[in-house]
Scaffold this motif. Structure first.
Motif, mmCIF file in Angstrom:
data_model
loop_
_atom_site.group_PDB
_atom_site.id
_atom_site.type_symbol
_atom_site.label_atom_id
_atom_site.label_comp_id
_atom_site.label_asym_id
_atom_site.label_seq_id
_atom_site.Cartn_x
_atom_site.Cartn_y
_atom_site.Cartn_z
ATOM 1 N N VAL A 1 3.270 0.637 -9.326
ATOM 2 C CA VAL A 1 2.340 1.152 -8.333
ATOM 3 C C VAL A 1 1.642 -0.039 -7.692
ATOM 4 O O VAL A 1 1.040 -0.858 -8.388
ATOM 5 C CB VAL A 1 1.289 2.095 -8.959
ATOM 6 N N VAL A 2 1.753 -0.138 -6.367
ATOM 7 C CA VAL A 2 1.088 -1.203 -5.625
ATOM 8 C C VAL A 2 0.013 -0.555 -4.760
ATOM 9 O O VAL A 2 0.309 0.283 -3.914
ATOM 10 C CB VAL A 2 2.088 -1.992 -4.747
ATOM 11 N N ARG A 3 -1.225 -0.932 -5.012
ATOM 12 C CA ARG A 3 -2.356 -0.459 -4.219
ATOM 13 C C ARG A 3 -2.697 -1.575 -3.234
ATOM 14 O O ARG A 3 -3.358 -2.546 -3.603
ATOM 15 C CB ARG A 3 -3.513 -0.112 -5.135
ATOM 16 N N VAL A 4 -2.209 -1.438 -1.990
ATOM 17 C CA VAL A 4 -2.265 -2.556 -1.049
ATOM 18 C C VAL A 4 -3.688 -3.037 -0.781
ATOM 19 O O VAL A 4 -3.882 -4.226 -0.536
ATOM 20 C CB VAL A 4 -1.536 -2.246 0.271
ATOM 21 N N TRP A 5 -4.668 -2.179 -0.829
ATOM 22 C CA TRP A 5 -6.048 -2.594 -0.568
ATOM 23 C C TRP A 5 -6.615 -3.454 -1.697
ATOM 24 O O TRP A 5 -7.635 -4.097 -1.526
ATOM 25 C CB TRP A 5 -6.956 -1.377 -0.312
ATOM 26 N N GLN A 6 -5.917 -3.495 -2.839
ATOM 27 C CA GLN A 6 -6.358 -4.326 -3.957
ATOM 28 C C GLN A 6 -5.633 -5.667 -4.018
ATOM 29 O O GLN A 6 -5.978 -6.519 -4.831
ATOM 30 C CB GLN A 6 -6.161 -3.581 -5.282
#
Length: 147
Positions: free
Chosen positions: A128-133
């Motif tokens: 899971v990649v949370r782009v805002w992080q």
């Protein structure tokens, strides 16, 4: 198609519950469902990249902008299995969350299916990649394609 396919399919449709005892499973109500998965996965994967590393593998990217938590992990498992079957290569699946609204605590990187009191019979580990992080340096290091 094997010669016996039409006959076996007809027999299963005529008496689906008969197959449970044959397989050593307890009796239960049984309904025949459509087995065609082409309509489920056709054009469904966002992007699939063939990575020619050692070993070669497929990278399955699924971009999420909205909240679809209940279905996303199982959909990733489905696409992963179909891609593995179709291309005969290991598949890495990645959920790329584009906005915080797409996030959920249910997106753990693991989806598994099991019967109560039994070990899992199917599972998938996914990233899971949370782009805002992501740190800005990491995004910039990817080049124009990740901007």
């Amino acid at each position: 198609m094997a010669v016996n396919d039409p006959t076996l399919k007809t027999l299963v449709e005529a008496a689906p519950a008969d197959w449970l005892p044959l397989l050593g499973l307890p009796p239960a109500p049984v309904t025949v469902r459509d087995a065609d998965i082409a309509t489920v996965v056709e054009g469904a994967a966002d992007k699939v990249l063939h990575v020619r590393a050692d070993p070669e593998y497929l990278l399955h990217l699924d971009f999420q902008a909205g909240h679809d938590t209940a279905r996303l992990p199982r959909r990733l498992r489905l696409y992963n299995a179909v891609l593995d079957y179709r291309h005969d290569l290991p598949v890495r699946s990645v959920a790329v969350l584009l906005r915080p609204e797409a996030d959920s605590p249910q997106l753990t990187g693991l989806v598994q299916r099991q019967f109560p009191g039994e070990p899992p019979y199917a599972f998938l580990r996914y990233q899971v990649v949370r782009v805002w992080q992501l740190p800005v340096e990491q995004v910039l290091a990817g080049g124009i394609g990740t901007l």
